[in-house]
Scaffold this motif. Structure first.
Motif, PDB file in Angstrom:
ATOM      1  N   UNK A   1       4.087   3.537 -14.022  1.00 10.50           N
ATOM      2  CA  UNK A   1       2.968   4.411 -13.654  1.00 10.50           C
ATOM      3  C   UNK A   1       2.499   5.220 -14.863  1.00 10.50           C
ATOM      4  N   UNK A   2       3.428   5.688 -15.680  1.00  8.20           N
ATOM      5  CA  UNK A   2       3.061   6.431 -16.883  1.00  8.20           C
ATOM      6  C   UNK A   2       2.274   5.556 -17.855  1.00  8.20           C
ATOM      7  N   UNK A   3       2.726   4.311 -18.048  1.00  5.90           N
ATOM      8  CA  UNK A   3       2.041   3.412 -18.977  1.00  5.90           C
ATOM      9  C   UNK A   3       0.661   3.040 -18.459  1.00  5.90           C
TER      10      UNK A   3
ATOM     11  N   UNK B   1       1.644   6.592  -5.946  1.00 12.22           N
ATOM     12  CA  UNK B   1       1.328   7.981  -5.614  1.00 12.22           C
ATOM     13  C   UNK B   1       1.367   8.861  -6.855  1.00 12.22           C
ATOM     14  N   UNK B   2       2.329   8.621  -7.726  1.00 10.55           N
ATOM     15  CA  UNK B   2       2.381   9.387  -8.968  1.00 10.55           C
ATOM     16  C   UNK B   2       1.158   9.093  -9.836  1.00 10.55           C
TER      17      UNK B   2
ATOM     18  N   UNK C   1      -9.260   2.183  -8.250  1.00  6.96           N
ATOM     19  CA  UNK C   1      -8.636   1.987  -6.947  1.00  6.96           C
ATOM     20  C   UNK C   1      -7.173   1.619  -7.143  1.00  6.96           C
ATOM     21  N   UNK C   2      -6.289   2.318  -6.451  1.00  6.22           N
ATOM     22  CA  UNK C   2      -4.858   2.052  -6.488  1.00  6.22           C
ATOM     23  C   UNK C   2      -4.425   1.626  -5.093  1.00  6.22           C
ATOM     24  N   UNK C   3      -3.871   0.432  -4.974  1.00  2.00           N
ATOM     25  CA  UNK C   3      -3.415  -0.080  -3.685  1.00  2.00           C
ATOM     26  C   UNK C   3      -1.897   0.078  -3.611  1.00  2.00           C
ATOM     27  N   UNK C   4      -1.445   0.929  -2.726  1.00  2.00           N
ATOM     28  CA  UNK C   4      -0.003   1.162  -2.568  1.00  2.00           C
ATOM     29  C   UNK C   4       0.369   2.585  -2.906  1.00  2.00           C
TER      30      UNK C   4
ATOM     31  N   UNK D   1       1.493   8.291   5.423  1.00  2.00           N
ATOM     32  CA  UNK D   1       2.367   9.190   4.671  1.00  2.00           C
ATOM     33  C   UNK D   1       3.324   8.390   3.810  1.00  2.00           C
ATOM     34  N   UNK D   2       3.909   9.080   2.847  1.00  2.00           N
ATOM     35  CA  UNK D   2       4.832   8.476   1.887  1.00  2.00           C
ATOM     36  C   UNK D   2       6.215   9.097   2.039  1.00  2.00           C
TER      37      UNK D   2
END
Length: 461
Positions: A365-367, A42-43, A33-36, A67-68
């Motif tokens: 986000x990549x890490x 989003x990435x 789960x990702x909040x935000x 929406x973002x």
């Protein structure tokens, strides 16, 4: 029972020794789960959805909006230079494309023992409940909730100043700005000798305040072509207030001075070393007792984590930012990661806290993506290493200033003009690729270029 024992050990204050246990639930799908749904969140769900799909994993994005829009563009939305409807990303269509699920809602609480989060009810414009409060379980939780403006407890700011933290706030500013422009235009038509002006006061000489000040003059210069025949930039008074010694303190002093000169040439009154101690319905009061009257007052003097973050049961800083380990796991719970503006990351070995920038959220986000994969395989997690690529500030179509490759040359590679503008634009293009992938990202770049030619220059509704 064996899984419960492992989970309990992971939630202790002491970090588990690598290799980390796999997050395998047998026949049950692993739920992440990702909040935000900001730039980093989003990435992250796009990459997780592309990697895992829905067969053995359930990737869920939670956001209070539908929406973002890239936050560094909000000053353009506020000035009317950008139509957010053309640049926003709808979460429901995006999740259908990339294999994750979307839930609308605001995080209310976290139950770390049950591994669930609770979402507050979703209400419509009239306060009627649309979606009731509910819980979502998680195996791994990522908090990427961004930041909000920090008013530092200054009296009257919440009641009388505008913020630029969201699309809704930017739209609100634009509507108020256009109403004042129409008022002045009408007054000038009625009485050509009248000396009416739209007064805007911006508190905070960072990137948001500086970019908004310049963008306002760009928008004002075009209003005369859209029905406000007697209104132009000469009818706009913008005052930029900075409590520190100079605007854009993150940039070299030469670039800060260059930006100040550019703003002054446009007509912005730049006032440095001025501290605001109170906001009233029509003015800002400084520490020296001066009252600066304004029709619109914008507060852009700093950021912090939202107030509710302090009540989630996680260790936070005085600015409500979640304290994380070098792996971007929270120091309180190894099953919970945090990234972007809502987390407080200090490099191993000491040094300043990573600044709240879009590039930091992208790198985090990549890490987190790689560390989630490592946990799936029971491997040791990576340490986040921030690469400072410098900072760029756009002064609308008038100029762009900044520094590049901060880690490599100590931020000393100063750039201005067309090259800086090109690189600034490229940052948004990389964001598009990050959330859409290469094919659709390139397509959107082409469409965006066409829209700049065929669409109206200003959004006036």
């Amino acid at each position: 029972m064996e899984h419960q024992d492992i989970a309990a050990k992971e939630r202790t204050a002491l970090p588990a020794k690598p290799p980390y246990p796999r997050i395998n639930k047998g026949a049950r799908k692993t739920q992440i789960v990702v909040v935000g749904g900001g730039a980093g969140g989003l990435e992250l769900v796009r990459r997780l959805g592309a990697k895992y799909g829905r067969r053995n994993h359930d990737i869920i994005l939670v956001d209070q909006n539908l929406s973002h829009i890239w936050k560094p563009l909000l000053h353009e939305v506020a000035a009317g230079s950008l139509d957010a409807n053309l640049d926003e990303v709808g979460y429901r269509s995006h999740c259908a494309r990339w294999g994750y699920r979307f839930f609308q809602g605001s995080l209310e609480s976290i139950d770390r023992q049950e591994r669930t989060i609770r979402l507050a009810p979703v209400l419509d414009d009239h306060g009627k409940e649309v979606i009731g409060a509910h819980t979502i379980r998680y195996d791994m939780l990522v908090l990427a909730m961004g930041s909000v403006s920090n008013d530092f407890g200054v009296p009257g700011v919440k009641e009388h100043c505008l913020y630029l933290d969201s699309r809704a706030q930017a739209d609100k500013f634009r509507r108020k700005l256009l109403n004042h422009c129409l008022r002045v235009s009408r007054a000038m038509l009625t009485d050509p000798a009248a000396d009416e002006r739209v007064k805007v006061a911006i508190v905070g000489g960072g990137a948001t305040g500086v970019e908004l000040a310049a963008e306002l003059y760009n928008a004002a210069s075009g209003l005369k072509y859209y029905g406000l025949e007697v209104f132009d930039e000469s009818r706009l008074e913008v005052t930029l207030l900075e409590a520190g010694e100079r605007i854009l303190p993150a940039l070299p002093e030469r670039l800060s001075n260059s930006a100040r000169d550019e703003l002054s040439a446009l007509g912005v009154e730049v006032r440095e070393g001025v501290q605001v101690i109170k906001a009233t319905p029509g003015a800002l009061v400084t520490k020296d007792g001066e009252e600066i009257e304004a029709d619109l007052m914008v507060w852009a003097a700093g950021v912090k984590g939202a107030d509710f973050i302090a009540n989630l049961g996680l260790e936070v800083t005085p600015r409500n930012q979640i304290v994380v380990k070098p792996t971007l796991q929270t120091v309180t719970d190894q099953d919970i990661f945090a990234l972007g503006d809502c987390c407080a990351f200090v490099p191993e070995g000491g040094g300043p806290q990573i600044p709240p920038r879009a590039q930091a959220a992208h790198q985090m986000a990549e890490t987190v993506y790689r560390n989630i994969r490592h946990r799936e395989r029971g491997r040791k997690l990576e340490t986040f290493i921030y690469q400072d690529n410098g900072s760029l500030v756009s002064l609308s179509r008038f100029s762009t200033v900044g520094s590049l490759m901060g880690n490599l040359v100590g931020g000393a590679m100063a750039i201005e003009g067309r090259i800086a503008r090109f690189i600034y634009t490229s940052l948004y293009r990389m964001h598009l690729i990050g959330i859409h992938g290469w094919m659709k990202g390139l397509g959107l770049m082409i469409i965006g270029r066409v829209n700049r030619i065929v669409r109206p220059k200003l959004k006036l509704h």
